[in-house]
Design a protein around this motif. Structure first.
Motif, mmCIF file in Angstrom:
data_model
loop_
_atom_site.group_PDB
_atom_site.id
_atom_site.type_symbol
_atom_site.label_atom_id
_atom_site.label_comp_id
_atom_site.label_asym_id
_atom_site.label_seq_id
_atom_site.Cartn_x
_atom_site.Cartn_y
_atom_site.Cartn_z
ATOM 1 N N TYR A 348 -7.714 -12.394 -3.446
ATOM 2 C CA TYR A 348 -6.728 -11.864 -2.446
ATOM 3 C C TYR A 348 -5.569 -11.762 -2.893
ATOM 4 O O TYR A 348 -4.534 -11.329 -2.301
ATOM 5 N N GLN A 349 -5.074 -12.338 -4.214
ATOM 6 C CA GLN A 349 -3.908 -12.374 -4.501
ATOM 7 C C GLN A 349 -3.486 -10.933 -5.451
ATOM 8 O O GLN A 349 -2.249 -10.785 -5.914
ATOM 9 N N GLN A 350 -4.355 -10.267 -5.711
ATOM 10 C CA GLN A 350 -4.287 -9.193 -6.715
ATOM 11 C C GLN A 350 -3.724 -7.715 -5.899
ATOM 12 O O GLN A 350 -4.058 -7.510 -4.810
ATOM 13 N N LEU A 351 -2.599 -7.252 -6.590
ATOM 14 C CA LEU A 351 -1.794 -6.055 -6.054
ATOM 15 C C LEU A 351 -1.342 -6.213 -4.433
ATOM 16 O O LEU A 351 -1.608 -5.100 -3.977
ATOM 17 N N ARG A 352 -1.009 -7.186 -4.164
ATOM 18 C CA ARG A 352 -0.694 -7.146 -2.690
ATOM 19 C C ARG A 352 0.478 -6.611 -2.520
ATOM 20 O O ARG A 352 0.538 -6.285 -1.097
ATOM 21 N N LYS A 353 1.119 -6.040 -3.327
ATOM 22 C CA LYS A 353 2.425 -5.206 -2.917
ATOM 23 C C LYS A 353 1.934 -3.874 -2.380
ATOM 24 O O LYS A 353 2.708 -3.254 -1.654
ATOM 25 N N HIS A 354 0.578 -3.577 -2.603
ATOM 26 C CA HIS A 354 0.226 -2.267 -1.839
ATOM 27 C C HIS A 354 -0.189 -2.461 -0.553
ATOM 28 O O HIS A 354 -0.546 -1.421 0.586
ATOM 29 N N LEU A 355 -0.061 -3.888 0.117
ATOM 30 C CA LEU A 355 -0.508 -3.973 1.437
ATOM 31 C C LEU A 355 0.762 -4.082 2.320
ATOM 32 O O LEU A 355 1.314 -4.913 2.841
ATOM 33 N N VAL A 356 1.230 -2.661 2.584
ATOM 34 C CA VAL A 356 2.404 -2.473 3.027
ATOM 35 C C VAL A 356 2.612 -2.675 4.713
ATOM 36 O O VAL A 356 1.320 -2.645 5.180
ATOM 37 N N PRO A 357 3.492 -3.114 5.194
ATOM 38 C CA PRO A 357 3.737 -3.499 6.606
ATOM 39 C C PRO A 357 3.723 -2.059 7.438
ATOM 40 O O PRO A 357 4.151 -1.169 6.849
ATOM 41 N N VAL A 358 3.084 -2.111 8.823
ATOM 42 C CA VAL A 358 3.080 -1.029 9.500
ATOM 43 C C VAL A 358 3.713 -1.452 10.929
ATOM 44 O O VAL A 358 3.930 -0.281 11.608
ATOM 45 N N ARG A 359 3.955 -2.524 11.349
ATOM 46 C CA ARG A 359 4.212 -2.862 12.676
ATOM 47 C C ARG A 359 5.259 -2.126 13.059
ATOM 48 O O ARG A 359 5.276 -1.521 14.377
ATOM 49 N N ASN A 360 6.432 -1.923 12.508
ATOM 50 C CA ASN A 360 7.616 -1.096 12.857
ATOM 51 C C ASN A 360 7.350 0.409 13.321
ATOM 52 O O ASN A 360 7.949 0.988 14.012
#
Length: 380
Positions: A348-360
């Motif tokens: 689960y720690q791999q390439l987490r930067k691509h799990l971008v937020p969408v809430r806003n």
């Protein structure tokens, strides 16, 4: 005086002191000299103008042979007897209310008002949960007034409060189209065209409204692991409630598609489908959950294409370049690929930067409650 037995009716310690001095042929002045305290202090204790402090209790114990505990007990019992018991009778009722419902958070979020009295607070809780008496068990209504009381035993009052809020907002929301399974399937096809960038989620509320699905976002309450829920206001009014507990593009799309599968299958008509930790594969899940998980995973990244990718590069090889290329060819965001690979591998720690937020992006134009705002509708 028997130091082990206190008077049945609480009396001021000064009255007992006065009687003890008389029994010993001592004056107030004598006692003042014995314990080295001002005569005025002794008089004020005897006349009830002063109470017995721990220091004084110890001095009287040494002078008169009556334990300090006895003097302090006399003092505390008398002080308690002077309080108006009725003034505090609401405390156990209020305590029970706070223990049974997330009252503090409901007040903070503006779902109910605390009022100035317990009666006002109790009335607010009853109105929120549609109760005639506070001793009733809240019953969530499904499909045109059908109550399923037994179901309430399987859901915490924290999540139940959240569910009531979702229903309240859903009942106020109008859709632009009528519900049908065909309309929902068409909407899913439209949604699949939004998977390339996080900003595209802003179109979701409009697309779902057109197929008769009410989409509501309510921030989760503390200590809740709730991700989403599916239920129906009536047989033609499905509702999806989401918490956005994980503000990630992969979780958003997986959760939404999961709930849409429940709607297509008619789940949630007899009792709400409450989903916690969506996507986690554990033993004992109902078949409806397995089906919803499968449909959601295939929506985010078509299973056949992901399987082919894994065969070529290996499930445990997180090559950012290859993942981005694979996502581009399939016209989806890299975060969706990373999310599915996380589920497959547990890394689960791999390439987490691509799990971008969408809430806003998704809240803009949606009906929602929380995140610093209350009851924002898609009309505002």
């Amino acid at each position: 005086m028997n130091t082990q037995i206190l008077p049945a009716q609480p009396i001021h310690a000064g009255q007992v002191l006065k009687a003890e001095l008389a029994a010993r042929n001592l004056t107030q002045a004598d006692l003042a000299e014995i314990i080295q305290r001002p005569a005025k202090t002794i008089n004020q204790i005897i006349t009830g103008k002063l109470g017995i402090t721990p220091d004084t209790a110890m001095q009287l114990s040494q002078a008169l042979g009556i334990s300090a505990e006895t003097w302090l007990n006399l003092q505390s019992r008398f002080q308690l007897s002077m309080l108006e018991a009725d003034k505090y009778q609401d405390i156990p009722l209020r305590a029970a209310l706070y223990q049974n419902y997330p009252v503090k958070e409901m007040v903070r979020r503006g779902w109910i008002t605390a009022g100035k009295t317990f009666e006002e607070l109790e009335s607010a809780v009853k109105n929120f949960f549609n109760l005639e008496t506070i001793n009733q068990t809240p019953q969530f209504q499904f499909c045109a007034k059908q109550n399923v009381a037994a179901y309430q035993q399987t859901i915490s009052t924290t999540n139940l409060a959240w569910l009531f809020k979702v229903r309240q907002l859903a009942a106020e929301q109008l859709t632009t189209g009528k519900f049908s399974n065909a309309a929902v399937k068409k909407a899913i096809d439209e949604l699949s065209g939004l998977l390339r960038s996080a900003e595209e989620v802003r179109h979701v509320p409009k697309i779902l409204s057109a197929c008769g699905v009410r989409l509501i976002f309510v921030e989760s309450l503390p200590n809740s692991k709730l991700d989403a829920a599916c239920f129906w206001l009536d047989n033609q009014k499905p509702v999806i409630g989401m918490t956005l507990r994980y503000d990630r593009i992969d979780n958003f799309w997986f959760t939404l598609r999961h709930e849409l599968e429940h709607i297509l299958n008619g789940d949630g008509k007899n009792q709400a489908v409450i989903d916690e930790d969506i996507g986690i594969q554990i033993d004992g899940l109902p078949e409806s959950e397995h089906l919803a998980n499968k449909a959601a995973a295939d929506f985010c990244v078509p299973a056949a294409k992901l399987d082919s990718y894994i065969v070529r590069v290996g499930a445990y090889i997180f090559s950012e370049r290859k993942i981005i290329a694979f996502a581009g060819v399939n016209e989806i965001h890299p975060g969706l690929v990373v999310g599915q690979l996380h589920n497959r591998t547990g890394k689960y720690q791999q390439l987490r930067k691509h799990l971008v937020p969408v809430r806003n992006f998704i809240l803009n134009g949606s009906t929602y409650d929380g995140w610093g705002f209350a009851n924002r509708s898609n009309d505002e």
